[in-house]
Design an enzyme around this catalytic site. Structure first.
Site, mmCIF file in Angstrom:
data_model
loop_
_atom_site.group_PDB
_atom_site.id
_atom_site.type_symbol
_atom_site.label_atom_id
_atom_site.label_comp_id
_atom_site.label_asym_id
_atom_site.label_seq_id
_atom_site.Cartn_x
_atom_site.Cartn_y
_atom_site.Cartn_z
ATOM 1 C CD GLU A 58 -1.868 -2.375 1.322
ATOM 2 O OE1 GLU A 58 -0.778 -2.664 1.856
ATOM 3 O OE2 GLU A 58 -2.717 -3.236 1.019
ATOM 4 C CG HIS A 127 -10.629 -6.763 6.130
ATOM 5 N ND1 HIS A 127 -9.779 -7.373 7.009
ATOM 6 C CD2 HIS A 127 -10.167 -7.078 4.882
ATOM 7 C CE1 HIS A 127 -8.852 -8.042 6.329
ATOM 8 N NE2 HIS A 127 -9.060 -7.871 5.047
#
Lengths: 323, 380
Positions: A58, A127
């Protein structure tokens, strides 16, 4: 005008903008096959250099988008879940957000950081977290939260054409559930213009993204009791359309803020401050916040549902406010 | 394992230093650039100690051959990313001394109008993507610049300077790996000056060379003597040519030495004065290159002295420019946060953004009048 889901509408926006401008390209993890369908089919049309699959990295995704923008491209980077952006915070906040200012204004950085947030799919805590307040706190970033399919397309096109880093927060439930007729032609929805989703005289409910639907459901319940709620969708948090919100509160004299993010230091706190600043003399009661009660999102469907505001809770908060 | 490129002096006895096809004029230009860095940094140090300049300042003295040799291998349009120790990279990439010095002084005439300072000095017009206050942060950014060139199919190359400390940062792995899998046109130049802030590198690196890590990404890893400007040039030129040809990135480790502390004011408790003195005596890149130029018959001492005199005059002009420039005023405090928008991100009046070229249909009332059904959380 064909009916399209929120996810399909986003796909339309990407496709149209990539056709319109060769500088626009997508990068991210698994975007070729597109886990949630937003980038589906783009690889086939535009190829591996416009739909760039990346490793699970990321920080590299965030930094690569920034570097590409700095040399004149218009990247659209995807973070599969908003929580994954925590792996990239240096590149997002220390680098992308600050670069223009640090460089004395000379950097023009048209970057869209697309991601997905919200609860409701039993993805559990790592998440599931809505971090819009974090990014709203960082000067240099714009923050967008579409709640309808129409807005999803129009706001994404605006984001891609914007000359700044934009954190574009999609909602994992709305991908499939939000659908409506979405024009195939070129239209944009401007930043900084809230939508009044329902008009009313008694209370203003400001719902972020999917919480707008919860607010509308509560408004339906309240209507049966003779209480008319006005429901506002800010659509973008930075810039924020405080004029529309303040005008509404000046009319209704009461405000309820609803979001999925944690209550403490959530965006609701900013909204309360802005409302108090702009409409203090009109308020009949302190504004009320409904949010996640400062708990990591639990896995159990039962617990997860309890961790985000419900229509019943919103309706009850309004009743209490009106007593 | 990394390939070791021999320093020029090792081969000098037989054939003279390898000049890599550089003309006499270009060799003298390299010398001049190294001196510009040295004299600029020496003056910055003096000004700082006299409190005429402030902030966090990290000097490049001792490492001049790396920036100079590396940037000489680049072409017009190529870009670099830099580090907190970035003045040398700026000068080698062609930035002017006066607006640099003004930026270090926080003046409005600086490259960043005083909003960046030493650690964020940048000039995109020169392809200089910024010094950076965060270790290794330039690695993903330069990878992205290379991705931009690759996506549009243009021929530019990105070059990333980072330090030995940066080699232990997660951004190093993520950035280089991404560049390697896509074969992006980028060259990673590790300036191993032996110390990560206060920390000797051998305490942080369980292998001999940072360049050995190139093997982990399937890219060339090359060790070069960072005190030898021609050796740096040769290694970087090979890597730049490789990147431009589409063969992907390289990792070059230039072994160098930081003559000054980590920052101005560093008491340097982590090394001895003798160690520093020994390094200054034995591996000063400017002394070495001066000797090489004389050995090659390119220049005598007098010519080199003339270059030095001219450089010192340029630095003085830069100091005068910086000191005579005005302080930035409150009117620029809240500008430059967004492009085409005010400090709150609202579109600035008068400036039309690209988005405005398409007139948005006003859907607000249309949506308001429509019934929007709430969906349960499990739907879809």
């Amino acid at each position: 005008m064909p009916e399209a889901t929120y996810s399909q509408a986003l796909n339309m926006a990407l496709r149209e903008e990539m056709r319109r401008d060769e500088r626009v390209f997508c990068l991210g993890e698994d975007i070729k096959d597109s886990t949630y369908g937003v980038t589906r089919g783009l690889y086939d049309e535009f190829g591996a250099k416009r739909v760039v699959g990346t490793p699970i990295s990321e920080a590299a995704i965030a930094g690569a988008a920034l570097g590409a923008a700095a040399v004149g491209m218009r990247p659209v980077a995807e973070f599969m879940y908003m929580t994954f952006m925590m792996c990239a915070m240096d590149q997002l906040v220390n680098q992308a957000a600050k670069m223009k200012y640090m460089f004395g204004g000379k950097a023009v950085l048209p970057i869209v950081y697309r991601t997905m947030a919200g609860a409701g799919r039993a993805n559990a805590a790592q998440h599931t977290q809505s971090l819009e307040a974090w990014f709203s706190h960082a000067p240099g970033i714009k923050v967008v939260m579409p709640s309808t399919a129409y807005d999803a397309k129009g706001l994404l096109k605006t984001a891609i054409r914007d000359e700044n880093p934009v954190v574009f927060i999609e909602n994992k439930v709305l991908y499939a559930t939000a659908k409506e007729d979405v024009p195939e032609d070129d239209y944009t929805v401007p930043f900084g213009k809230a939508a009044i989703r329902r008009q009313g005289r008694d209370v203003t409910i400001i719902g972020l993204q999917r919480m707008g639907e919860v607010a509308l459901a509560a408004a339906d319940q309240l209507a049966g009791e003779g209480i008319e709620a006005e429901v506002i969708d800010p659509r973008t948090l930075v810039p924020l359309d405080i004029d529309t919100i303040a005008t509404s509160v000046q009319k209704t004299h009461r405000a309820v803020l609803v979001h999925e993010a944690h209550e403490r230091a959530g965006f609701g706190a900013e909204l309360v401050t802005q409302i108090v600043t702009h409409a203090f003399d009109y308020l009949d009661a302190p504004p009320v916040r409904l949010a996640n009660p400062n708990v990591p999102t639990p896995f159990s469907r039962t617990l997860e549902e309890l961790s985000i505001p419900s229509a019943a809770q919103v309706a009850e908060a309004v009743r209490t406010l009106l007593k | 394992m990394a390939t070791l490129i021999q320093p020029a002096s090792d081969t000098a006895a037989s054939t003279g230093p390898e000049r890599h096809g550089l003309s006499d004029a270009r060799l003298l230009e390299l010398y001049r650039t190294m001196l510009r860095i040295r004299r600029f940094e020496e003056r910055v140090k003096e000004l700082f100690l006299e409190a005429r300049l402030y902030g966090s300042v990290h000097l490049y003295i001792g490492e001049e051959a790396v920036a100079t040799g590396a940037c000489a291998a680049l072409e017009e349009g190529d870009v670099i990313s830099s580090t907190h120790r970035g003045h040398g990279h700026c000068i080698a990439k062609g930035l002017e001394l006066a607006p640099m010095m003004a930026e270090l002084m926080g003046k409005v005439s600086g490259y960043n109008h005083g909003k960046g300072g030493s650690m964020h000095i940048a000039s995109l017009d020169h392809g200089m993507l910024g010094a950076n206050g965060i270790v290794a942060a330039g690695i993903p950014i330069s990878t992205g610049a290379a991705m931009g060139f690759w996506v549009r199919g243009s021929q530019e190359v990105a070059l990333c300077f980072f330090g030995d400390g940066g080699a232990n940062h997660g951004a190093f792995h993520e950035g280089i790996n991404l560049a390697a899998v896509l074969k992006l046109p980028v060259v990673f130049v590790c300036e191993n000056n032996q110390y990560a802030q206060y920390h000797a590198l051998q305490q942080d690196l369980p292998i001999e060379n940072v360049a050995d890590r190139g093997a982990a990404y399937g890219i060339p890893g090359v060790v070069v003597d960072g005190s030898d400007v021609l050796a740096v040039y040769g290694a970087v030129k090979t890597a730049v040519d490789r990147a431009r040809s589409g063969a992907g990135p390289s990792l070059i480790e230039a072994k160098t030495y930081r003559f000054e502390g980590h920052f101005l004011g560093d008491p340097e408790p982590y090394r001895t004065k003798e160690e520093v003195a020994q390094a200054r005596a034995s591996r000063d890149p400017i002394v070495r290159f001066s000797a090489a130029l004389q050995q090659m018959g390119i220049s005598g001492v007098e010519r080199l002295q003339e270059i030095d005199d001219a450089v010192r005059a340029d630095v003085e002009t830069a100091v005068e420019f910086g000191e005579s420039s005005p302080e930035p005023g409150p009117e620029i405090l809240l500008t430059d946060i967004y492009s085409g928008a005010d400090a709150d991100g609202r579109e600035s009046s008068g400036e039309k953004t690209e988005a405005e070229q398409v007139v948005p249909r006003d859907r607000v009332t249309e949506v308001a009048s429509r019934e929007v059904r709430a969906q349960g959380p499990q739907a879809g």
